[in-house]
Motif scaffolding. Structure first.
Motif, PDB file in Angstrom:
ATOM      1  N   GLN A  19       0.826  -1.208   0.000  1.00 17.59           N
ATOM      2  CA  GLN A  19       0.000   0.000   0.000  1.00 17.59           C
ATOM      3  C   GLN A  19       0.863   1.262   0.000  1.00 17.59           C
ATOM      4  N   HIS A  20       1.945   1.238   0.786  1.00 14.87           N
ATOM      5  CA  HIS A  20       2.853   2.386   0.786  1.00 14.87           C
ATOM      6  C   HIS A  20       3.488   2.567  -0.590  1.00 14.87           C
ATOM      7  N   CYS A  21       3.885   1.467  -1.203  1.00 17.23           N
ATOM      8  CA  CYS A  21       4.488   1.529  -2.532  1.00 17.23           C
ATOM      9  C   CYS A  21       3.512   2.127  -3.536  1.00 17.23           C
ATOM     10  N   TRP A  22       2.279   1.631  -3.540  1.00 15.20           N
ATOM     11  CA  TRP A  22       1.285   2.110  -4.503  1.00 15.20           C
ATOM     12  C   TRP A  22       0.985   3.587  -4.293  1.00 15.20           C
ATOM     13  N   ALA A  23       0.827   3.999  -3.027  1.00 11.15           N
ATOM     14  CA  ALA A  23       0.514   5.400  -2.742  1.00 11.15           C
ATOM     15  C   ALA A  23       1.648   6.317  -3.195  1.00 11.15           C
ATOM     16  N   LEU A  24       2.890   5.899  -2.949  1.00 10.52           N
ATOM     17  CA  LEU A  24       4.032   6.702  -3.388  1.00 10.52           C
ATOM     18  C   LEU A  24       4.095   6.759  -4.907  1.00 10.52           C
ATOM     19  N   GLN A  25       3.877   5.630  -5.567  1.00 11.13           N
ATOM     20  CA  GLN A  25       3.861   5.601  -7.031  1.00 11.13           C
ATOM     21  C   GLN A  25       2.799   6.542  -7.585  1.00 11.13           C
ATOM     22  N   ARG A  26       1.624   6.518  -6.982  1.00  8.73           N
ATOM     23  CA  ARG A  26       0.507   7.334  -7.459  1.00  8.73           C
ATOM     24  C   ARG A  26       0.816   8.825  -7.336  1.00  8.73           C
ATOM     25  N   ASP A  30       1.602  11.571 -10.517  1.00  9.95           N
ATOM     26  CA  ASP A  30       0.911  12.848 -10.722  1.00  9.95           C
ATOM     27  C   ASP A  30       1.895  13.997 -10.915  1.00  9.95           C
ATOM     28  N   GLU A  31       3.134  13.789 -10.453  1.00  8.97           N
ATOM     29  CA  GLU A  31       4.187  14.797 -10.610  1.00  8.97           C
ATOM     30  C   GLU A  31       5.079  14.508 -11.817  1.00  8.97           C
ATOM     31  N   GLY A  32       4.724  13.472 -12.586  1.00 12.40           N
ATOM     32  CA  GLY A  32       5.502  13.133 -13.773  1.00 12.40           C
ATOM     33  C   GLY A  32       6.752  12.333 -13.492  1.00 12.40           C
ATOM     34  N   ILE A  33       6.793  11.652 -12.334  1.00 11.54           N
ATOM     35  CA  ILE A  33       7.958  10.850 -11.951  1.00 11.54           C
ATOM     36  C   ILE A  33       7.533   9.392 -11.843  1.00 11.54           C
ATOM     37  N   THR A  34       8.252   8.517 -12.521  1.00 17.53           N
ATOM     38  CA  THR A  34       7.938   7.085 -12.509  1.00 17.53           C
ATOM     39  C   THR A  34       8.754   6.376 -11.436  1.00 17.53           C
ATOM     40  N   LEU A  35       8.083   5.534 -10.667  1.00 17.79           N
ATOM     41  CA  LEU A  35       8.745   4.720  -9.653  1.00 17.79           C
ATOM     42  C   LEU A  35       8.270   3.288  -9.817  1.00 17.79           C
ATOM     43  N   THR A  36       9.188   2.367 -10.063  1.00 19.77           N
ATOM     44  CA  THR A  36       8.813   0.964 -10.199  1.00 19.77           C
ATOM     45  C   THR A  36       8.792   0.294  -8.829  1.00 19.77           C
ATOM     46  N   GLN A  61      16.202  14.592 -10.912  1.00 19.39           N
ATOM     47  CA  GLN A  61      16.858  15.886 -11.151  1.00 19.39           C
ATOM     48  C   GLN A  61      15.824  17.014 -11.203  1.00 19.39           C
ATOM     49  N   ARG A  62      14.923  16.966 -10.229  1.00 16.22           N
ATOM     50  CA  ARG A  62      13.869  17.969 -10.112  1.00 16.22           C
ATOM     51  C   ARG A  62      14.049  18.746  -8.817  1.00 16.22           C
ATOM     52  N   THR A  63      13.628  20.005  -8.818  1.00 15.94           N
ATOM     53  CA  THR A  63      13.675  20.838  -7.624  1.00 15.94           C
ATOM     54  C   THR A  63      12.420  20.610  -6.787  1.00 15.94           C
ATOM     55  N   LEU A  64      12.606  20.485  -5.475  1.00 12.18           N
ATOM     56  CA  LEU A  64      11.487  20.235  -4.567  1.00 12.18           C
ATOM     57  C   LEU A  64      11.488  21.290  -3.473  1.00 12.18           C
ATOM     58  N   THR A  65      10.449  22.106  -3.438  1.00 12.40           N
ATOM     59  CA  THR A  65      10.353  23.138  -2.409  1.00 12.40           C
ATOM     60  C   THR A  65       9.736  22.565  -1.138  1.00 12.40           C
TER      61      THR A  65
END
Length: 223
Positions: A19-26, A30-36, A61-65
């Motif tokens: 569930q943690h994996c799926w929630a993080l992937q989701r 939405d931010e345009g980042i793929t996580l397998t 290589q994205r900026t995170l505020t």
């Protein structure tokens, strides 16, 4: 002689790493980042959400505020709580082991999960009153593999009644958690709920168990 058992939460007491994996992937999608799934279990398992999102953005290589990070953590937590409200499952043998251990040892939870997530799950399992102290992601400045969370749990226990670091045994499922426990000077029992036993061999675990099912707390006597 062991006097306290410090449980990780996700993957040790509650079987919710998927569930943690799926929630993080989701949220990342939405931010345009793929996580397998493979990336999650190899690099993110055991990290708190703040550190996980920072790592994902670094790899992309994205900026995170700070503001965006707070939003992402809240969004993932909401998704996770929705998932476990309908699909909560404990690790095999966890309730029985906790009650058995509580008759012999002091108990604590040391987790990278948010406190509200831990409380929500414990309230549904009947285990909420079994733990002397709980250290969550909100309580420490650094995530596992840093030992800060385990040292904070020890400090809380020690303030109530003195206890040595090496008399606290940790139960973990992640390599980050194993490193944190060992850095804190505590023996660590690893469960194979998230990594196969061959991955855990030779990494310094005191014991390697498939789950908590069939085990008794008196097995810590030789640690």
């Amino acid at each position: 002689m062991i006097e306290a058992v410090l449980f990780d939460f996700n993957g040790v007491l509650v079987d919710d790493e998927p569930q943690h994996c799926w929630a993080l992937q989701r949220v990342l999608a939405d931010e345009g980042i793929t996580l397998t799934r493979e990336q999650y279990y190899a690099h993110y398992l055991g990290l708190d959400d703040r550190t996980g999102f920072v790592e994902a953005y670094r790899r992309a290589q994205r900026t995170l505020t700070t503001e965006v990070l707070k939003h992402l953590v809240e969004k993932k937590s909401k998704l996770y709580l929705e998932l476990v409200s309908t699909s909560l499952r404990m690790v095999a043998g966890a309730p029985e082991f906790v009650r058995d251990a509580g008759r012999q040892f002091r108990l604590a939870i040391v987790s990278g999960a948010l406190r509200r997530e831990i409380d929500a799950v414990l309230s549904r399992t009947g285990l909420a009153g079994d733990f002397e102290t709980i250290v969550a992601a909100n309580d420490v400045p650094r995530s596992k593999p840093d030992p800060a969370a385990y040292l904070a749990a020890h400090d809380a226990l020690n303030q109530r009644r003195p206890i040595a670091l090496d008399r606290c045994v940790v139960i973990e499922d992640s390599l980050h958690g194993l490193e944190a426990a060992r850095s804190a000077g505590m023996p660590c029992v690893m469960l194979t709920t998230s990594h196969p036993s061959q991955t855990l061999q030779g990494r310094g675990a005191a014991l390697v168990w498939e789950s908590l099912d069939g085990h008794r707390a008196n097995e810590f006597a030789g640690l």
